[in-house]
Design a protein around this motif. Structure first.
Motif, PDB file in Angstrom:
ATOM      1  N   PHE A 173       2.253  10.461  -6.832  1.00 30.77           N
ATOM      2  CA  PHE A 173       3.285  11.043  -7.692  1.00 30.77           C
ATOM      3  C   PHE A 173       2.719  11.350  -9.080  1.00 30.77           C
ATOM      4  CE2 PHE A 173       6.200   9.790 -11.166  1.00 30.77           C
ATOM      5  CZ  PHE A 173       7.011  10.910 -11.167  1.00 30.77           C
ATOM      6  N   LEU A 174       2.007  10.383  -9.658  1.00 28.48           N
ATOM      7  CA  LEU A 174       1.452  10.592 -11.000  1.00 28.48           C
ATOM      8  C   LEU A 174       0.406  11.712 -11.003  1.00 28.48           C
ATOM      9  CD1 LEU A 174       1.083   6.888 -12.190  1.00 28.48           C
ATOM     10  CD2 LEU A 174       2.850   8.535 -12.843  1.00 28.48           C
ATOM     11  N   LEU A 175      -0.407  11.781  -9.943  1.00 25.11           N
ATOM     12  CA  LEU A 175      -1.402  12.847  -9.857  1.00 25.11           C
ATOM     13  C   LEU A 175      -0.736  14.220  -9.748  1.00 25.11           C
ATOM     14  CD1 LEU A 175      -4.033  11.244  -7.441  1.00 25.11           C
ATOM     15  CD2 LEU A 175      -4.300  11.666  -9.893  1.00 25.11           C
ATOM     16  N   MET A 176       0.294  14.296  -8.897  1.00 27.84           N
ATOM     17  CA  MET A 176       0.982  15.572  -8.724  1.00 27.84           C
ATOM     18  C   MET A 176       1.746  15.974  -9.990  1.00 27.84           C
ATOM     19  SD  MET A 176      -0.035  16.399  -5.820  1.00 27.84           S
ATOM     20  CE  MET A 176      -0.835  15.550  -4.460  1.00 27.84           C
ATOM     21  N   GLY A 186       0.796  -1.231   0.000  1.00 23.80           N
ATOM     22  CA  GLY A 186       0.000   0.000   0.000  1.00 23.80           C
ATOM     23  C   GLY A 186       0.819   1.266   0.000  1.00 23.80           C
ATOM     24  N   LEU A 187       1.919   1.285   0.763  1.00 28.74           N
ATOM     25  CA  LEU A 187       2.710   2.508   0.860  1.00 28.74           C
ATOM     26  C   LEU A 187       3.292   2.896  -0.498  1.00 28.74           C
ATOM     27  CD1 LEU A 187       3.619   4.557   2.996  1.00 28.74           C
ATOM     28  CD2 LEU A 187       5.686   3.194   3.323  1.00 28.74           C
ATOM     29  N   GLY A 188       3.908   1.921  -1.175  1.00 31.05           N
ATOM     30  CA  GLY A 188       4.492   2.206  -2.485  1.00 31.05           C
ATOM     31  C   GLY A 188       3.441   2.547  -3.526  1.00 31.05           C
ATOM     32  N   ILE A 189       2.306   1.824  -3.500  1.00 35.83           N
ATOM     33  CA  ILE A 189       1.254   2.060  -4.490  1.00 35.83           C
ATOM     34  C   ILE A 189       0.634   3.437  -4.308  1.00 35.83           C
ATOM     35  CG2 ILE A 189      -1.048   1.328  -5.225  1.00 35.83           C
ATOM     36  CD1 ILE A 189      -0.152  -1.566  -4.625  1.00 35.83           C
ATOM     37  N   VAL A 190       0.300   3.784  -3.059  1.00 32.73           N
ATOM     38  CA  VAL A 190      -0.346   5.083  -2.809  1.00 32.73           C
ATOM     39  C   VAL A 190       0.572   6.226  -3.219  1.00 32.73           C
ATOM     40  CG1 VAL A 190      -1.119   6.650  -0.993  1.00 32.73           C
ATOM     41  CG2 VAL A 190      -1.946   4.301  -1.040  1.00 32.73           C
ATOM     42  N   PHE A 191       1.848   6.136  -2.830  1.00 37.25           N
ATOM     43  CA  PHE A 191       2.742   7.228  -3.187  1.00 37.25           C
ATOM     44  C   PHE A 191       3.056   7.240  -4.680  1.00 37.25           C
ATOM     45  CE2 PHE A 191       3.324   7.767   1.322  1.00 37.25           C
ATOM     46  CZ  PHE A 191       3.545   9.128   1.434  1.00 37.25           C
ATOM     47  N   GLY A 192       3.019   6.082  -5.331  1.00 38.52           N
ATOM     48  CA  GLY A 192       3.178   6.060  -6.783  1.00 38.52           C
ATOM     49  C   GLY A 192       2.025   6.756  -7.478  1.00 38.52           C
ATOM     50  N   GLY A 197       0.843  15.170 -13.001  1.00 41.32           N
ATOM     51  CA  GLY A 197      -0.188  15.654 -13.920  1.00 41.32           C
ATOM     52  C   GLY A 197      -0.635  17.069 -13.571  1.00 41.32           C
ATOM     53  N   GLY A 198      -0.787  17.336 -12.269  1.00 41.62           N
ATOM     54  CA  GLY A 198      -1.148  18.693 -11.846  1.00 41.62           C
ATOM     55  C   GLY A 198      -0.083  19.700 -12.203  1.00 41.62           C
ATOM     56  N   GLN A 199       1.183  19.313 -12.040  1.00 42.51           N
ATOM     57  CA  GLN A 199       2.273  20.208 -12.420  1.00 42.51           C
ATOM     58  C   GLN A 199       2.260  20.474 -13.919  1.00 42.51           C
ATOM     59  OE1 GLN A 199       6.222  18.805 -11.503  1.00 42.51           O
ATOM     60  NE2 GLN A 199       7.214  20.546 -12.482  1.00 42.51           N
ATOM     61  N   ALA A 200       1.953  19.440 -14.709  1.00 51.61           N
ATOM     62  CA  ALA A 200       1.918  19.604 -16.167  1.00 51.61           C
ATOM     63  C   ALA A 200       0.838  20.594 -16.584  1.00 51.61           C
ATOM     64  CB  ALA A 200       1.685  18.254 -16.832  1.00 51.61           C
ATOM     65  N   VAL A 201      -0.355  20.447 -16.007  1.00 52.64           N
ATOM     66  CA  VAL A 201      -1.478  21.321 -16.375  1.00 52.64           C
ATOM     67  C   VAL A 201      -1.235  22.759 -15.910  1.00 52.64           C
ATOM     68  CG1 VAL A 201      -3.933  21.766 -16.008  1.00 52.64           C
ATOM     69  CG2 VAL A 201      -3.135  19.424 -16.407  1.00 52.64           C
ATOM     70  N   SER A 202      -0.849  22.912 -14.643  1.00 46.16           N
ATOM     71  CA  SER A 202      -0.628  24.270 -14.124  1.00 46.16           C
ATOM     72  C   SER A 202       0.600  24.914 -14.767  1.00 46.16           C
ATOM     73  CB  SER A 202      -0.471  24.230 -12.608  1.00 46.16           C
ATOM     74  OG  SER A 202       0.623  23.411 -12.230  1.00 46.16           O
ATOM     75  N   GLY A 203       1.639  24.113 -14.980  1.00 46.08           N
ATOM     76  CA  GLY A 203       2.833  24.653 -15.627  1.00 46.08           C
ATOM     77  C   GLY A 203       2.561  25.087 -17.051  1.00 46.08           C
ATOM     78  N   HIS A 204       1.729  24.318 -17.751  1.00 43.47           N
ATOM     79  CA  HIS A 204       1.347  24.685 -19.125  1.00 43.47           C
ATOM     80  C   HIS A 204       0.597  26.012 -19.141  1.00 43.47           C
ATOM     81  CE1 HIS A 204      -1.616  24.119 -22.616  1.00 43.47           C
ATOM     82  NE2 HIS A 204      -0.450  24.389 -23.163  1.00 43.47           N
ATOM     83  N   ALA A 205      -0.338  26.182 -18.200  1.00 39.52           N
ATOM     84  CA  ALA A 205      -1.100  27.428 -18.136  1.00 39.52           C
ATOM     85  C   ALA A 205      -0.187  28.609 -17.820  1.00 39.52           C
ATOM     86  CB  ALA A 205      -2.199  27.312 -17.088  1.00 39.52           C
ATOM     87  N   TYR A 206       0.718  28.409 -16.863  1.00 33.68           N
ATOM     88  CA  TYR A 206       1.649  29.483 -16.489  1.00 33.68           C
ATOM     89  C   TYR A 206       2.584  29.823 -17.650  1.00 33.68           C
ATOM     90  CZ  TYR A 206       5.494  31.859 -14.080  1.00 33.68           C
ATOM     91  OH  TYR A 206       6.455  32.761 -13.720  1.00 33.68           O
ATOM     92  N   PHE A 207       3.062  28.805 -18.341  1.00 32.46           N
ATOM     93  CA  PHE A 207       3.965  29.017 -19.469  1.00 32.46           C
ATOM     94  C   PHE A 207       3.277  29.825 -20.571  1.00 32.46           C
ATOM     95  CE2 PHE A 207       5.911  27.716 -23.513  1.00 32.46           C
ATOM     96  CZ  PHE A 207       7.256  27.904 -23.238  1.00 32.46           C
ATOM     97  N   ASN A 208       2.027  29.481 -20.852  1.00 32.51           N
ATOM     98  CA  ASN A 208       1.296  30.207 -21.894  1.00 32.51           C
ATOM     99  C   ASN A 208       0.965  31.637 -21.471  1.00 32.51           C
ATOM    100  OD1 ASN A 208       1.325  28.342 -23.953  1.00 32.51           O
ATOM    101  ND2 ASN A 208      -0.633  27.406 -23.394  1.00 32.51           N
TER     102      ASN A 208
END
Length: 237
Positions: free
Chosen positions: A31-34, A22-28, A36-47
Motif C-alpha cells: 500500500f505504501l509503495l503504491m 505476513g499478510l497484513g505486513i506485506v499488503f501494508g 508513493g508511486g501514485q504521488a510521484v506519477s500524479g505529481h508529474a501528470y499534474f505538472n
C-alpha cells in the motif's frame, strides 16, 4: 546446578511476528509503495497539465497537500470499503451455490447463538463482548460491517470535500464561478468519479463469487480444494 539454555532470541521472535502477520505486513508495505508511486506519477501528470495551461508547475510537497491528490486517493478508498461493507452484509442473507465465498445454501441469516458461540455458548477464549449477551454482544456481532460502513462514509465524505475544492480550483482557473458544496454533490463530475469506481467493485466481487465455483487456486483459502465438486459450497482450500 544445571540450567536449561533459552533457545529463543529476539531474532527468532521477529521472524515469528513476520511469519504470523505476513499478510497484513506485506499488503501494508505494498500500500505504501503504491501510494508513493501514485504521488510521484500524479505529481508529474499534474505538472504536465499545469504547463499545458500556461501555469507554473508545483513542488511535490505542494501537490501532496492539494485537493487534486486528496480526491484521487480517497475516491478509491471509499469504493473499496463500500465493496467490503456490502459484501459482509449481503453474505449474511445471500448465497451462491458452489462458491467458497458463500455460506451453505441452507444457512442464510444471522445463525443461532450456539452456531455463533455467543452469550451462554461462548468459550473461554471468546472475546469478552461475545460473552455478555447484552447490547455489547449485539454491537460486537455487527462490528466488522459497521466499521467498514463507517470508513466508507467517512472516505466518501472526504472525497466529496476534496473533489469540491479541486472542482472549484478548476472553475477559477477557467474564470468561472465556484459552486457550493451541496451544488457540487449534484455535479456530473462528482457522480462520474463515484460510479466509475463503484461499478468496478461490483464487477470484481460478483466475478470472484461466480468464478470460484468453477476455478481453483491450490492452497488459497479464497478457493475451494482443487478436487472439490463444483456444487460444494462454503469450502476453502
Amino acid at each position: 546446578m544445571s540450567t536449561t539454555a533459552n533457545t529463543s532470541s529476539p531474532r527468532s521472535g521477529v521472524r515469528r511476528v513476520l511469519h504470523d502477520n505476513g499478510l497484513g505486513i506485506v499488503f501494508g508495505v505494498l500500500f505504501l509503495l503504491m501510494l508513493g508511486g501514485q504521488a510521484v506519477s500524479g505529481h508529474a501528470y499534474f505538472n504536465d497539465q499545469q504547463i499545458s495551461e500556461g501555469v507554473e508547475p508545483v513542488s511535490l510537497g505542494h501537490y501532496l497537500t492539494s485537493s487534486s491528490f486528496a480526491v484521487d486517493v480517497v475516491e478509491n478508498w471509499q469504493s473499496e470499503y463500500l465493496q467490503f461493507f456490502l459484501y459482509i452484509f449481503a453474505t449474511v442473507w445471500l448465497v451462491q451455490r458452489g462458491s467458497s465465498e458463500s455460506k451453505e445454501v441452507d444457512d442464510v441469516g444471522p445463525e443461532s447463538e450456539r452456531d455463533q458461540r455467543i452469550g451462554p455458548y461462548a468459550g473461554p477464549g471468546s472475546p469478552r463482548w461475545a460473552r455478555t449477551g447484552d447490547w455489547r454482544t449485539v454491537v460486537f456481532s455487527r462490528s466488522l460491517g459497521l466499521v467498514m460502513g463507517g470508513i466508507f462514509l467517512l472516505s466518501w465524505g472526504a472525497q466529496s470535500v476534496a473533489g469540491w475544492a479541486a472542482f472549484n480550483a478548476e472553475q477559477l482557473t477557467s474564470r468561472q464561478d465556484p459552486v457550493t458544496w451541496p451544488a457540487y454533490l449534484g455535479e456530473p463530475e462528482f457522480w462520474n468519479r463515484t460510479t466509475q469506481n463503484w461499478q468496478s467493485e461490483m464487477l470484481a466481487v460478483g466475478s470472484m463469487a461466480v468464478l470460484g465455483v468453477y476455478l481453483r487456486q491450490r492452497g488459497s483459502p479464497e478457493s475451494k480444494p482443487v478436487g472439490a465438486a463444483h456444487a460444494d459450497t462454503g469450502e476453502t482450500g
